[in-house]
Design an enzyme around this catalytic site. Sequence first.
Site, PDB file in Angstrom:
ATOM      1  CG  HIS A 161      -4.523   2.780  -0.487  1.00  0.00           C
ATOM      2  ND1 HIS A 161      -5.422   2.106   0.300  1.00  0.00           N
ATOM      3  CD2 HIS A 161      -3.524   3.162   0.368  1.00  0.00           C
ATOM      4  CE1 HIS A 161      -4.990   2.091   1.557  1.00  0.00           C
ATOM      5  NE2 HIS A 161      -3.851   2.741   1.622  1.00  0.00           N
TER       6      HIS A 161
ATOM      7  CG  HIS B 262      -3.470   7.278   2.505  1.00  0.00           C
ATOM      8  ND1 HIS B 262      -3.387   7.316   3.872  1.00  0.00           N
ATOM      9  CD2 HIS B 262      -3.332   5.975   2.171  1.00  0.00           C
ATOM     10  CE1 HIS B 262      -3.173   6.098   4.345  1.00  0.00           C
ATOM     11  NE2 HIS B 262      -3.147   5.253   3.323  1.00  0.00           N
TER      12      HIS B 262
ATOM     13  CG  HIS C 241       2.377   0.134   4.320  1.00  0.00           C
ATOM     14  ND1 HIS C 241       2.160  -0.718   5.387  1.00  0.00           N
ATOM     15  CD2 HIS C 241       1.216   0.798   4.127  1.00  0.00           C
ATOM     16  CE1 HIS C 241       0.906  -0.555   5.814  1.00  0.00           C
ATOM     17  NE2 HIS C 241       0.307   0.356   5.075  1.00  0.00           N
TER      18      HIS C 241
ATOM     19  CG  ASP D 168      -2.042  -0.944   1.192  1.00  0.00           C
ATOM     20  OD1 ASP D 168      -2.055  -1.833   0.318  1.00  0.00           O
ATOM     21  OD2 ASP D 168      -2.937  -0.825   2.053  1.00  0.00           O
ATOM     22  CG  ASP D 169       0.145   3.818   2.321  1.00  0.00           C
ATOM     23  OD1 ASP D 169      -1.007   3.537   1.954  1.00  0.00           O
ATOM     24  OD2 ASP D 169       0.461   3.981   3.521  1.00  0.00           O
TER      25      ASP D 169
HETATM   26 ZN    ZN Z   1      -2.620   3.254   3.257  1.00  0.00          ZN
END
Ligand code: ZN
Length: 191
Positions: free
Chosen positions: A62, A66, A156, A11-12
């Site tokens: 995502h 965020h 991540h 993620d991210d």
């Molecule tokens: Zn995230």
Amino acid sequence: MTADRVYLTFDDGPDPEWTPRVLDTLADAGVKATFFAVGQQALRSPDLMRRVHAAGHAIGNHTYSHRHPWFMFSRAARAQVRDGAKALSDVLGVAPQFYRPPHGRQRACMSDEAQRCGERVVLWDVSAIDWGPMGSADNIEKRLAAVKGGDIVLMHDGRNQHNRPDQLLQILPLFLRKLSDRGLRTALLPS
Ligand SMILES: [Zn+2]
């Protein structure tokens, strides 16, 4: 979901500093994963986003920037999902297949918007907790040792605020080797 498969997710990202190193590590191990990307970061690093996709990894939405799902009016919350999907589609030329809410905080209007965008909502079974004070390489390694067949694993590749991809990368090659030694194969999330 298949019992001898493990579904790795990152993620991210995309993150100019850390995503290439995650990609290299996965390539060395011959592993494919699913990347839940942040729309505005994809717009900032479009070539890197396309590199993730071209390497055969799956792409999930995502959100656009965020923001925490619970601290927005529903109109803004829906826009986060829609704009995230659009950013990824614009960069990649294909729509993301999956959606994961920031912080794993589900909200009905956002899940609804994701489904309208053709995305399946995906959370996780095991978190590496590769962030914050608990996110040392040792701790991450211990948590990942608990991964079993059929699990979706959260990690991540984006630095974001508190993530520690530097720590994750110290043990990621070993983790991938151990999965393989245990007869567990990695796979893309089924669409
Ligand atoms: Zn995230």
